[in-house]
Scaffold this motif. Structure first.
Motif, PDB file in Angstrom:
ATOM      1  N   GLY A  67       0.815  -1.203   0.000  1.00 42.85           N
ATOM      2  CA  GLY A  67       0.000   0.000   0.000  1.00 42.85           C
ATOM      3  C   GLY A  67       0.852   1.258   0.000  1.00 42.85           C
ATOM      4  O   GLY A  67       0.579   2.214  -0.734  1.00 42.85           O
ATOM      5  N   GLU A  68       1.899   1.253   0.824  1.00 42.83           N
ATOM      6  CA  GLU A  68       2.787   2.409   0.885  1.00 42.83           C
ATOM      7  C   GLU A  68       3.514   2.621  -0.439  1.00 42.83           C
ATOM      8  O   GLU A  68       3.745   3.750  -0.861  1.00 42.83           O
ATOM      9  N   LYS A  69       3.851   1.518  -1.124  1.00 38.00           N
ATOM     10  CA  LYS A  69       4.641   1.600  -2.355  1.00 38.00           C
ATOM     11  C   LYS A  69       3.814   2.094  -3.537  1.00 38.00           C
ATOM     12  O   LYS A  69       4.180   3.077  -4.191  1.00 38.00           O
ATOM     13  N   ASP A  70       2.720   1.403  -3.825  1.00 36.16           N
ATOM     14  CA  ASP A  70       1.955   1.762  -5.024  1.00 36.16           C
ATOM     15  C   ASP A  70       0.440   1.679  -4.842  1.00 36.16           C
ATOM     16  O   ASP A  70      -0.318   1.814  -5.806  1.00 36.16           O
ATOM     17  N   GLY A 118       1.686   5.839   8.524  1.00 32.24           N
ATOM     18  CA  GLY A 118       2.017   7.244   8.709  1.00 32.24           C
ATOM     19  C   GLY A 118       1.118   8.205   7.968  1.00 32.24           C
ATOM     20  O   GLY A 118       0.275   7.815   7.147  1.00 32.24           O
ATOM     21  N   ALA A 119       1.314   9.504   8.251  1.00 35.38           N
ATOM     22  CA  ALA A 119       0.404  10.534   7.770  1.00 35.38           C
ATOM     23  C   ALA A 119       0.401  10.676   6.255  1.00 35.38           C
ATOM     24  O   ALA A 119      -0.654  10.889   5.646  1.00 35.38           O
ATOM     25  N   ALA A 120       1.575  10.584   5.613  1.00 37.23           N
ATOM     26  CA  ALA A 120       1.621  10.774   4.156  1.00 37.23           C
ATOM     27  C   ALA A 120       0.828   9.679   3.444  1.00 37.23           C
ATOM     28  O   ALA A 120       0.037   9.953   2.529  1.00 37.23           O
ATOM     29  N   ALA A 121       1.033   8.427   3.856  1.00 36.57           N
ATOM     30  CA  ALA A 121       0.284   7.320   3.262  1.00 36.57           C
ATOM     31  C   ALA A 121      -1.200   7.458   3.573  1.00 36.57           C
ATOM     32  O   ALA A 121      -2.055   7.167   2.721  1.00 36.57           O
ATOM     33  N   MET A 122      -1.527   7.883   4.781  1.00 37.06           N
ATOM     34  CA  MET A 122      -2.930   8.074   5.150  1.00 37.06           C
ATOM     35  C   MET A 122      -3.591   9.137   4.277  1.00 37.06           C
ATOM     36  O   MET A 122      -4.740   8.988   3.862  1.00 37.06           O
ATOM     37  N   ASP A 158       5.712   6.342  16.056  1.00 37.14           N
ATOM     38  CA  ASP A 158       5.513   7.730  15.652  1.00 37.14           C
ATOM     39  C   ASP A 158       4.548   7.825  14.474  1.00 37.14           C
ATOM     40  O   ASP A 158       3.713   8.737  14.421  1.00 37.14           O
ATOM     41  N   LYS A 159       4.658   6.882  13.523  1.00 39.65           N
ATOM     42  CA  LYS A 159       3.787   6.930  12.350  1.00 39.65           C
ATOM     43  C   LYS A 159       2.325   6.740  12.731  1.00 39.65           C
ATOM     44  O   LYS A 159       1.437   7.400  12.180  1.00 39.65           O
ATOM     45  N   PHE A 160       2.060   5.811  13.650  1.00 36.73           N
ATOM     46  CA  PHE A 160       0.674   5.582  14.060  1.00 36.73           C
ATOM     47  C   PHE A 160       0.106   6.824  14.728  1.00 36.73           C
ATOM     48  O   PHE A 160      -1.023   7.243  14.430  1.00 36.73           O
ATOM     49  N   VAL A 161       0.886   7.439  15.608  1.00 34.47           N
ATOM     50  CA  VAL A 161       0.424   8.638  16.306  1.00 34.47           C
ATOM     51  C   VAL A 161       0.221   9.780  15.313  1.00 34.47           C
ATOM     52  O   VAL A 161      -0.744  10.548  15.414  1.00 34.47           O
ATOM     53  N   GLU A 162       1.115   9.893  14.316  1.00 29.99           N
ATOM     54  CA  GLU A 162       0.951  10.909  13.268  1.00 29.99           C
ATOM     55  C   GLU A 162      -0.385  10.719  12.535  1.00 29.99           C
ATOM     56  O   GLU A 162      -1.077  11.690  12.222  1.00 29.99           O
ATOM     57  N   SER A 163      -0.710   9.467  12.245  1.00 29.18           N
ATOM     58  CA  SER A 163      -1.964   9.173  11.544  1.00 29.18           C
ATOM     59  C   SER A 163      -3.165   9.577  12.383  1.00 29.18           C
ATOM     60  O   SER A 163      -4.159  10.113  11.862  1.00 29.18           O
ATOM     61  N   LEU A 164      -3.113   9.312  13.683  1.00 32.74           N
ATOM     62  CA  LEU A 164      -4.206   9.703  14.571  1.00 32.74           C
ATOM     63  C   LEU A 164      -4.374  11.221  14.596  1.00 32.74           C
ATOM     64  O   LEU A 164      -5.502  11.740  14.564  1.00 32.74           O
TER      65      LEU A 164
END
Length: 347
Positions: A67-70, A118-122, A158-164
């Motif tokens: 998912g993160e890749k493509d 993380g936030a960018a992928a989200m 950190d990525k999970f918290v960024e997503s929240l």
């Protein structure tokens, strides 16, 4: 329960036969294998059928790395969104077990989301959900990523918290699924830390709302709650969580955590057995922050077709035993869900 109090069922799962093979957990021998449609749900809740429901994602197969890749690893969760769009906009396919007239029953739906990425992928994923949802996008009120079976520490990255934090900025809720029965007190301690980190330094109006599923799945087989370390740890966590801002609790998910013999008893017997847990939730969160939810069709496993009515009777008995006023009952049966999910203009 007063007959004029409308019900919003805050937690149900539906899926068509054509997409069963995309469910990560549903093997051919699983008791919930096969289609579970609104038609069946309405039959299960006959006599008290809710005026609306909130759909929760059904744990479709996914691949975070892809998912993160493509985006390829997000295929099946996005297929679920496409199916929900058909439901919510009244465009069913033949054989899916719902009609165009049923569209209004879908008060909101909560898709899966790749929070560990993380936030960018989200951001990319949410844009894809918005595109797939089309005119049903206003019914997407938040997202869920099940944590109950994930490795320790997943929710504290950190990525999970960024997503929240991203969800909070966008006004979207996070449905939180954890499991104290099987994962122990450590998982609940992580939840408290996760919420603290997600809210730390964030203005109140941008803090993500946490809607906690299934009372955190406590061990309902405990006999002596006064001395049980498991019960004491759960109770402590519940009161701690209730002090966190923007947190709500679902009265749901109890049957799988009970001994099999108790599941088959009357609603009165079940209430008596689990009253210590229900009392803690009510005392901690109050009627304005707890909501009725059936967890259909999961509630039917080892309970049968009468599970929805049985759980409703348990919650009804809680309201009666606590001598709640009608306005408090209205919150539990639907008002809290509307408020927590921001439905119909509720904040």
């Amino acid at each position: 329960m007063a007959a004029d109090i409308p019900i919003i069922d805050a937690h149900i799962h539906l899926y068509p036969e054509s997409e069963v093979d995309t469910l990560a957990w549903c093997t051919p021998d699983h008791p919930l294998h096969g289609q579970h449609s609104l038609e069946e749900y309405k039959a299960a809740s006959a006599g008290s059928t809710p005026k609306g429901f909130i759909f929760l994602e059904t744990d479709r197969k996914n691949d975070l790395a892809a998912g993160e890749k493509d985006g390829s690893g997000w295929q099946h969760p996005l297929e679920e969104v496409a199916w929900l769009k058909r439901f919510a906009t009244g465009q069913p396919k033949p054989g899916e077990g719902h009609t165009a007239d049923d569209a209004s029953l879908c008060a909101a739906y909560i898709p899966w989301a790749p929070l560990p990425s993380g936030a960018a992928a989200m951001e990319r994923y949410i844009n894809l959900v918005k595109q797939e949802a089309g005119e049903s996008w206003p019914k997407v009120k938040g997202f869920r990523y099940l944590l109950q079976d994930k490795p320790s520490g997943t929710m504290l990255t950190d990525k999970f918290v960024e997503s929240l934090r991203l969800l909070g900025r966008k006004g979207l809720v996070f449905d939180l699924g954890v499991d104290q029965h099987n994962r122990g007190r450590a998982q609940l301690e992580e939840v408290v830390e996760m919420i603290d980190r997600a809210h730390d330094g964030v203005p109140e109006d941008q803090r993500v709302t946490f809607i906690i599923n299934h009372m955190c799945k406590p061990d309902l087989s405990i006999y002596n709650v006064q001395t049980s370390p498991s019960f004491i740890a759960w109770r402590t966590a519940i009161f701690t969580l209730s002090k966190c801002s923007r947190t709500y609790m679902k009265l749901s998910g109890a049957f799988p955590e009970m001994p099999e013999s108790l599941r088959k008893r009357s609603p009165e017997d079940i209430f008596d057995a689990i009253a210590p847990w229900l009392s803690v939730v009510l005392a901690a969160f109050g009627s304005s922050r707890i909501m009725f939810a059936s967890d259909w069709p999961v509630c039917t496993v080892d309970v049968g077709d009468g599970a929805w009515a049985k759980w409703k009777a348990v919650v009804d008995r809680l309201c009666w035993m606590a001598s709640l006023e009608d306005d408090e009952k209205r919150m539990i049966w639907g008002g809290t869900a509307l408020k927590a999910y921001g439905i119909d203009g509720e904040e």
